[in-house]
Design an enzyme around this catalytic site. Sequence first.
Site, short mmCIF file in Angstrom:
data_model
loop_
_atom_site.label_atom_id
_atom_site.label_comp_id
_atom_site.label_asym_id
_atom_site.label_seq_id
_atom_site.Cartn_x
_atom_site.Cartn_y
_atom_site.Cartn_z
N SER A 10 102.48 21.14 -11.07
CA SER A 10 102.81 21.49 -9.69
C SER A 10 104.31 21.35 -9.48
O SER A 10 104.86 20.25 -9.60
CB SER A 10 102.06 20.56 -8.72
N HIS A 35 101.36 25.63 -10.55
CA HIS A 35 100.80 25.41 -9.22
C HIS A 35 101.94 25.38 -8.21
O HIS A 35 102.88 24.60 -8.33
CB HIS A 35 100.04 24.08 -9.23
N ASP A 37 102.78 24.96 -4.26
CA ASP A 37 102.28 24.51 -2.96
C ASP A 37 103.08 25.14 -1.83
O ASP A 37 104.30 25.05 -1.81
CB ASP A 37 102.42 22.99 -2.85
N MET A 39 103.49 24.96 2.20
CA MET A 39 103.13 24.13 3.36
C MET A 39 103.85 24.62 4.61
O MET A 39 105.02 25.00 4.54
CB MET A 39 103.54 22.68 3.10
N MET A 71 98.70 25.84 2.07
CA MET A 71 98.33 24.82 3.06
C MET A 71 98.87 25.28 4.41
O MET A 71 99.86 24.77 4.92
CB MET A 71 98.90 23.46 2.63
N MET A 139 90.86 18.85 -3.19
CA MET A 139 91.98 17.95 -2.89
C MET A 139 91.50 16.53 -3.11
O MET A 139 90.51 16.10 -2.51
CB MET A 139 92.44 18.12 -1.44
N ASP A 173 93.37 18.42 -7.38
CA ASP A 173 94.79 18.41 -6.98
C ASP A 173 95.12 17.14 -6.18
O ASP A 173 94.63 16.96 -5.08
CB ASP A 173 95.05 19.67 -6.14
C1 DX5 Z 1 99.72 17.90 -2.39
C2 DX5 Z 1 99.82 19.12 -3.26
C3 DX5 Z 1 99.78 18.84 -4.70
C4 DX5 Z 1 100.87 17.95 -5.23
C5 DX5 Z 1 100.24 17.02 -6.21
O1 DX5 Z 1 99.40 18.27 -1.11
O2 DX5 Z 1 98.79 20.06 -2.96
O3 DX5 Z 1 99.73 20.04 -5.48
O4 DX5 Z 1 101.91 18.63 -5.87
O5 DX5 Z 1 101.16 16.09 -6.61
P1 DX5 Z 1 100.78 14.84 -7.48
O6 DX5 Z 1 100.22 15.35 -8.77
O7 DX5 Z 1 102.08 14.13 -7.63
O8 DX5 Z 1 99.77 14.03 -6.72
ZN ZN Z 2 98.49 21.78 -4.36
#
Ligand code: DX5
Ligand code: ZN
Length: 214
Positions: A10, A35, A37, A39, A71, A139, A173
């Site tokens: 990620s 990955h 993200d 937001m 997200m 999640m 995740d």
């Molecule tokens: C959190 C994200 C994840 C995040 C995970 O909301 O959706 O993808 O990058 O990070 P780690 O692996 O550090 O928990």
């Molecule tokens: Zn994520």
Amino acid sequence: MPDLIRIAPSILAADLLHLQDQVQMALHCGADELHVDVMDGHFVPNLSNGPDVVKALRKGFPNAWLDVHLMLSAPEKYLETFAQAGASGLTVHAEAIESPAVLRRIRELGMEPGLSLKPATPVSAVSAFLPLAERVLLMTVEPGFGGQKLMYFCAEKARELRALGYTGRISCDGGVTFENARELAALGIDTLVMGTAFFRAEDPQAVADMVHSL
Ligand code: DX5
Ligand code: ZN
């Protein structure tokens, strides 16, 4: 079901000043997907990665599988945008969509539709969506931030999904580490998203190799 467990670094945890090098390193280590993200500061209390980031990654890495995790409160407004940006898979949150039509539209746009469940959302609440989701993204932390601790009960939803006969991918995740990867795979999870545990590892190659050996 695929044989090898996949690793999806990620980029939220990457050194953004050197994103190109970081992604190159991840792919060199054998990352199966990246990955990304996205937001909106509303669905989750943080902001990250708009479509231009996806576009830049696509341009720099034409063959990489870009797994884009939206997200967003209104993901249906941005499906075309992310398709044009070059997303390979587009995952929306079950809590943010009203109809399975969103998943259908993602597929029509040529992307792999994914469905994500926040920790409090039970599998029973999303059964109408499952036939249209090629992937379920569980999640295992409250979405919004990297570096949190995994909540095991969230990962156990994988077992429920498999018991229901779900044969698509199941990703997990949040808080995935070198130490807990094996038990996550044993639950029926086939793709491990790793932010901190990959990009901040002393030896990311060893992390990727470990995942592929599960
Ligand atoms: C959190 C994200 C994840 C995040 C995970 O909301 O959706 O993808 O990058 O990070 P780690 O692996 O550090 O928990
Ligand atoms: Zn994520």
